[in-house]
Scaffold this motif. Structure first.
Motif, short mmCIF file in Angstrom:
data_model
loop_
_atom_site.label_atom_id
_atom_site.label_comp_id
_atom_site.label_asym_id
_atom_site.label_seq_id
_atom_site.Cartn_x
_atom_site.Cartn_y
_atom_site.Cartn_z
N LYS A 23 -23.44 5.90 51.47
CA LYS A 23 -23.05 6.57 50.23
C LYS A 23 -22.71 8.05 50.47
CE LYS A 23 -25.69 3.46 47.26
NZ LYS A 23 -26.73 3.32 46.21
N PRO A 24 -21.68 8.33 51.24
CA PRO A 24 -21.30 9.73 51.55
C PRO A 24 -21.00 10.53 50.29
CG PRO A 24 -19.54 8.20 52.14
CD PRO A 24 -20.73 7.37 51.82
N LYS A 25 -21.48 11.74 50.27
CA LYS A 25 -21.36 12.59 49.09
C LYS A 25 -20.50 13.81 49.40
CE LYS A 25 -22.53 14.45 45.05
NZ LYS A 25 -22.06 13.92 43.76
N LEU A 26 -19.44 14.00 48.60
CA LEU A 26 -18.62 15.20 48.72
C LEU A 26 -19.24 16.31 47.90
CD1 LEU A 26 -15.00 13.73 48.39
CD2 LEU A 26 -16.03 14.70 50.44
N GLU A 27 -19.38 17.47 48.50
CA GLU A 27 -19.95 18.63 47.80
C GLU A 27 -18.90 19.73 47.75
OE1 GLU A 27 -23.45 19.50 50.01
OE2 GLU A 27 -24.56 17.76 49.26
N LEU A 28 -17.94 19.53 46.87
CA LEU A 28 -16.81 20.45 46.76
C LEU A 28 -16.97 21.34 45.52
CD1 LEU A 28 -13.97 17.86 47.50
CD2 LEU A 28 -15.07 19.41 49.12
N THR A 29 -16.49 22.56 45.65
CA THR A 29 -16.53 23.50 44.52
C THR A 29 -15.18 24.17 44.34
OG1 THR A 29 -17.31 25.31 45.94
CG2 THR A 29 -18.99 23.97 44.82
N ILE A 30 -14.89 24.52 43.11
CA ILE A 30 -13.70 25.30 42.78
C ILE A 30 -14.14 26.47 41.93
CG2 ILE A 30 -11.48 25.33 41.58
CD1 ILE A 30 -11.21 22.37 42.13
N GLU A 31 -14.03 27.66 42.51
CA GLU A 31 -14.46 28.87 41.83
C GLU A 31 -15.88 28.71 41.30
OE1 GLU A 31 -11.41 29.49 38.94
OE2 GLU A 31 -10.04 30.40 40.39
N GLN A 32 -16.78 28.28 42.20
CA GLN A 32 -18.22 28.12 41.95
C GLN A 32 -18.55 27.00 40.97
OE1 GLN A 32 -19.58 32.03 40.82
NE2 GLN A 32 -19.57 32.78 42.94
N ASN A 33 -17.58 26.18 40.63
CA ASN A 33 -17.83 25.02 39.78
C ASN A 33 -17.76 23.76 40.64
OD1 ASN A 33 -17.92 26.32 37.09
ND2 ASN A 33 -15.80 26.84 37.56
N SER A 34 -18.76 22.89 40.52
CA SER A 34 -18.80 21.67 41.31
C SER A 34 -17.74 20.68 40.85
CB SER A 34 -20.19 21.02 41.21
OG SER A 34 -21.18 21.87 41.74
#
Length: 398
Positions: free
Chosen positions: A175-186
């Motif tokens: 269950k790989p989890k992406l931890e991406l953010t855009i301008e400090q928003n998940s």
């Protein structure tokens, strides 16, 4: 084949190729806010000049965009007239074209990732061997996109921008989890997402899409059934073609590799449509109904669409990226590729079943199995006619 299906085909085939190499794919679906309405006119004109538009054409385009006014009529009154200072006019032929030109340079800012663009729907994807490395690289690519958006004065709706991971069942066990953010928003991660009207799941098994498809087709069939008593049998058939089969045919080349269980479910609801068209009872023979209506069975209908798609790619060389990946058997003998319509394809060597599920591989396999009399047809009309006769005959033995 529609441009929508073409865009999806290219992207999904890229994913199958990465899955063949035992990689996982991180996908980010970007959501632009009022993309057509906030395009900066000055920036657009500068891009048109860069792409080689003449001075006269630029003046004409400036006149077309400037001094546009709008007002709203509500509750018996008009609002104040306001000048439209940005955006491209919607509802016109030029609107989508100008937007496409404006965003044409977006792919150039990416370093390692790829992007699929259709109007204001843009999807960024990147493959990696492990989730940690993928997170790092995809976050870097996402920041490049955000910088481009800011420089071009567009707005990204972060709350509606989502991501998901695509891979083989084995690679998704952890269950790989992406931890991406855009301008400090998940960025929210999902198991599946709707893109251009197609439900895409992490394993590309298309169960969710078929489930939605069955619901749409069932609801459509129920409405037609209630109205059928007011129609002639011929009108009922025409309505079924327009409203029922349009759901089944939409982007079918992309998801037609779904499981045999899903194909059977679709066949069951098509049988109901056949009974409605012929006013037959529940015990009517399925083969006889389809023969009477000259309808393909679902499996043959999906393959038919796949072959028409491939024929268009071969003859029109469009999209060229798909044509360039085809390996004609005539190429090994140095014959001109224009003769390949009547020939066969060289299938690539595969390691796993992933690449075998791709649109390109499935299309080439089916093409190789067709009789030469069909493959040698010089016109699309002739090809469709002979192909239809071939698959209708196969209905009887399937």
């Amino acid at each position: 084949m529609s441009t929508t299906a073409t865009a999806l085909t290219q992207m999904v085939d890229d994913w199958y190729k990465d899955m063949e190499e035992r990689k996982i794919i991180g996908v980010v679906m970007l959501d632009f806010t009022a993309a057509f309405d906030i395009i900066d006119h000055d920036l657009l004109l500068k891009k048109l000049e860069y792409y080689g538009f003449s001075r006269t054409a630029l003046l004409w385009m400036e006149s077309y965009l400037s001094d546009r006014r709008q007002l709203v009529y509500f509750n018996g009154s008009f609002s104040k007239v306001r000048v439209v200072e940005q955006g491209v006019p919607q509802g016109s032929c030029l609107g989508p074209l100008l937007y496409t030109i404006f965003t044409n340079d977006l792919p150039t800012v990416l370093d390692k990732a790829s992007i699929s663009m259709f109007a204001d729907d843009s999807t960024v994807y990147l493959a990696g061997t492990d989730i940690g490395d993928l997170n790092t690289k995809l976050q870097r690519e996402l920041q490049l996109v955000v910088n481009w958006i800011r420089n071009n004065k567009l707005i990204l709706n972060v709350s509606k921008t989502t991501c998901f991971v695509v891979g083989t069942p084995f690679s998704l066990l952890s269950k790989p989890k992406l931890e991406l953010t855009i301008e400090q928003n998940s960025v929210e991660q999902k198991e599946e997402a709707k893109l251009l009207g197609v439900m895409i799941d992490s394993r590309l098994c298309w169960d969710k899409h078929v489930q939605k498809l069955l619901t749409k087709m069932g609801n459509t069939l129920a409405v037609i059934k209630r109205c059928a008593k007011y129609f002639t049998p011929q009108i009922v058939k025409q309505v079924l073609y327009a409203l029922f089969f349009s759901h089944l045919d939409y982007c079918s080349v992309v998801w037609s590799n779904t499981s045999s269980t899903n194909i059977k479910k679709l066949q069951v609801i098509q049988n109901k449509a056949a009974r409605l068209a012929l006013s037959c009872g529940f015990r009517s023979n399925v083969d006889s109904m389809h023969e009477s209506l000259s309808w393909f069975k679902v499996e043959n209908r999906l393959v038919y669409s796949l072959m028409v798609f491939l024929y268009n790619v071969i003859t029109n060389k469009t999209p060229f990226i798909s044509y360039a990946k085809l390996s004609f058997s005539t190429d090994t003998h140095y014959y001109p590729t224009r003769h390949a319509v009547g020939g066969s394809f060289i299938l690539p060597i595969v390691k796993t079943k992933s690449i075998q599920r791709s649109v390109r591989y499935r299309a080439m396999c089916e093409w190789n199995s067709l009789p030469n009399t069909i493959k040698q047809q010089n016109t699309l009309y002739g090809f469709k006619k002979s192909l239809k006769k071939y698959y209708l005959q196969r209905n009887i033995y399937s």
